[in-house]
Design an enzyme around this catalytic site. Structure first.
Site, PDB file in Angstrom:
ATOM      1  CG  ASP A  54       7.380  21.890 -19.548  1.00 44.06           C
ATOM      2  OD1 ASP A  54       7.232  20.694 -19.902  1.00 44.06           O
ATOM      3  OD2 ASP A  54       8.390  22.311 -18.971  1.00 44.06           O
TER       4      ASP A  54
ATOM      5  CG  ASP B  27       8.173  29.959 -17.711  1.00 45.75           C
ATOM      6  OD1 ASP B  27       7.845  31.159 -17.871  1.00 45.75           O
ATOM      7  OD2 ASP B  27       8.818  29.537 -16.737  1.00 45.75           O
TER       8      ASP B  27
END
Ligand code: TTJ
Length: 640
Positions: A505, A509
């Site tokens: 993504d 993270d």
């Protein structure tokens, strides 16, 4: 602005030369990404460093200006401004003709000679505007260019004088051309790190860096009178050195050799090679020469001291270098480079001369410093012990649970067996993995979902790393094994996919997972990165759906800003939170389809920086890590 009208036929060809640079910038500076952009600064700085090496300059200023330009200034003799043979000022010649770098000139070593030793004319060609000011014989002379074209008229072949000067020197100010580069913001971290490196390699030089884009301006003075010894000392600063830095220096067959090294209480080796002040990311003959002789010397001592008994096998090179931080710097009159990125020194005489000089000097030092010798052998013993137990553990493990390609449950393999056509997507999360499996072209695209955060390989022991299911399935899928300090089972010719694409993504993270994966590759399968097999997928952040016209994917906030500015009429904006939110069609179009997707090829700017970054990212120090990931997540280059 009017072009200077008094240049003759010779300058027409000159400008054709620069036109070639503008047409194919990558051929001259490697890429038009931020890396290539920063290279412009290094090209100019290298000229000033050459003047330092010639013995005429001890101070260089590098300033990142508020208007986005860069200024490099030295206190050398000044580029000659007088008339050159072809009726053109010598300064003009320097900035408008392509000359080959890396030549041995006037008995001084030129710094250029590495990857892109291409010179100031290339910088000029790729700059929207460039100004040169030369201080000599009490005057300041000035010349100006736009996209490589001179815009100042010469008076009787001479540059105009714009004032009086005290002292001598050269100043170059340039603004990179935004029609050439993806982005024209210099990255201060890379520039600083390179300038610092240059200061270590030139202990009598002072480099003043100033970033005026910041408020207040950041100013750093790089002066490293301890040279290579200081370089090694600083790299080991936080690592627990076990003896003083050892420095060796010598010369043979016209090749200068300088080495500094020191052991720390760790099991990595960090050995860096430089030739004529240019870092050699891929190493080469100078490092081979150093490593070979060093292994021999330590084994000989270990036998003399009866630490290795008659029946014992020799220490391996990796045993002997376990814990070593070293810099090997040579000065060569005619360096040759090979390798994927032309950063691997290829001269055979360098191997010979480096072994001769270091062999003699190391023995001379260690004969007189037995305590240090014993500590170094102690490191090798520990490393050998670990190596042996790990070799055993590995054979056990490999026989117990054979890596087998087909028994890899989660991998959705592709049909083609032609590795050059095949791609593997490493996808974080089962749901994104599921959509990717549906969306892909199963002929040549394989999907390997991995769950959560993979192990931090900087911190874990090797058996823990190999026991990790995610890591195992990756090694298994790639098909070429892995290498670590003590053994090398890696065989890149067996790689099953020539593109390994990390699909995470576009958030913090995701950046963290990408970093962990890159660290894993860097430590255990570095060839994958050096040979250009590793890519980052760049999923879009937004989809703009105008009431009239074509839908458009937007990959970052800058793209959105641009879209807002240039798009007339209304549009709906869809924001993607993560890969898991896209349906199979969207995933295909945005991240999988080679026709429409955007990939970033991972490159290692240089080994030192990568390992420093790795360390910073993986260390216990959380705040700088966050900052770094943010910066880089926002900074990814979109190389289609
Ligand atoms: C050449 O031989 C005569 C004396 O001066 C020599 C020379 O060119 N010196 C020189 C060049 N010093 N500094 C430069 C230089 C500095 C910068 C910042 C940029 C460039 C392209 C050259």
């Amino acid at each position: 602005m009017a072009k200077a009208d008094n240049y003759g036929a010779s300058s027409i060809t000159v400008l054709e030369g620069l036109e070639a640079v503008r047409k194919r910038p990558g051929m001259y500076i490697g890429s038009v990404s931020t890396r290539g952009l920063n290279h412009l600064i290094y090209e100019i700085v290298d000229n000033a460093v050459d003047e330092h090496l010639a013995g005429y300059c001890n101070r260089i200023r590098v300033t990142l200006e508020t208007d986005g330009s860069a200024t490099i200034e030295d206190n050398g003799r000044g580029i000659p401004v007088g008339m050159h043979e072809k009726g053109i000022s010598a300064e003009r010649l320097v900035f408008t003709t392509l000359h080959a770098g890396g030549k041995f000139d006037n008995g001084a070593y030129k710094t250029s000679g590495g990857l892109h030793g291409v010179g100031s004319s290339v910088v000029n060609a790729l700059s929207a505007r460039l100004t040169v000011r030369v201080k000599s014989d009490g005057m300041i002379y000035e010349d100006k260019y736009e996209r490589g074209n001179p815009v100042v008229e010469l008076l009787d072949g001479l540059l105009p004088v714009i004032g009086k000067a005290r002292g001598t020197g050269t100043l170059v100010n340039f603004l990179p051309d935004d029609t050439i580069f993806d982005k024209i913001r210099f990255k201060e971290e890379d520039v600083k790190s390179r300038l610092h490196e240059t200061a270590y390699l030139n202990p009598e030089l002072t480099i003043v860096f100033e970033d005026r884009r910041k408020t207040p301006a950041e100013r750093i003075e790089y002066h490293e009178p301890e040279g290579l010894a200081g370089f090694v000392k600083d790299m080991n600063k936080t690592k627990g050195a076990i003896h003083d830095v050892i420095c060796l220096k010598g010369e043979s067959e016209g090749i200068g050799v300088e080495v500094a090294f020191q052991y720390v209480n760790e099991f990595h080796e960090n050995v860096f090679g430089f030739c004529n002040n240019i870092y050699n990311a891929e190493g080469g003959t100078h490092l081979t020469g150093f490593k070979t002789v060093f292994t021999n010397v330590i084994n000989t001592y270990a036998r003399e001291l009866n630490i290795l008994k008659e029946k014992d096998a020799n220490f391996t090179g990796a045993d002997v270098r376990s814990g070593m931080t070293a810099v090997v710097s040579i000065k060569h009159p005619d360096p040759r480079f090979e390798g994927q990125t032309k950063t691997k020194l290829d001269n055979q005489d360098a191997a010979k001369v480096v072994s001769k000089v270091t062999g003699e000097e190391i023995v001379r030092y260690l004969d007189r410093n037995l305590e240090t010798l014993k500590s170094i052998i102690g490191c090798a013993e520990k490393a050998a012990k670990i190596r042996k137990s790990e070799e055993k553990a590995r054979t056990n493990m490999l026989t117990k649970q054979k890596f087998s390609f087909d028994s890899n449950g989660k991998l959705a393999n592709c049909e083609s067996k032609d590795a050059s056509q095949c791609e593997i997507f490493i996808v974080e999360g089962d749901s994104a993995g599921g959509s990717a499996k549906t969306a892909r072209n199963r002929k040549f695209q394989a999907i390997l979902p991995i769950r959560g955060k993979i192990l931090n390989v900087e911190k874990a022991s090797i058996d823990k790393i190999l026991a990790n299911a995610e890591i195992k399935s990756m090694i298994n899928a790639f098909g070429c094994g892995f290498s670590e300090g003590y053994g090398n089972d890696f065989d890149i010719t067996r790689l099953r996919y020539h593109k390994i694409i990390i699909m995470a993504d576009a958030d913090v993270d995701g950046a963290h997972i990408s970093t962990l994966l890159l660290t894993l590759f860097y430590r255990f399968m570095p060839e994958l990165i050096y040979e250009g097999h590793v890519y980052l997928a760049m999923p879009p952040l937004y989809k703009a759906m105008p009431s009239k016209g074509k839908e458009e994917y937007l990959y970052d906030d800058r793209a959105l800003e641009k879209y807002r500015k240039h798009h007339k009429g209304s549009f709906t904006l869809q924001r993607y939170k993560g890969l898991g939110e896209m349906d199979a069609d969207q995933l295909w179009e945005t991240t999988l389809n080679p026709e429409t997707r955007i990939l970033k090829q991972v490159e290692i700017e240089d080994g030192r920086m990568a390992s420093e970054v790795t360390e910073m990212l993986m260390g216990t120090d959380v705040p700088p890590r966050k900052a770094f990931i943010y910066e880089h997540a926002m900074d990814a280059q979109l190389d289609v």
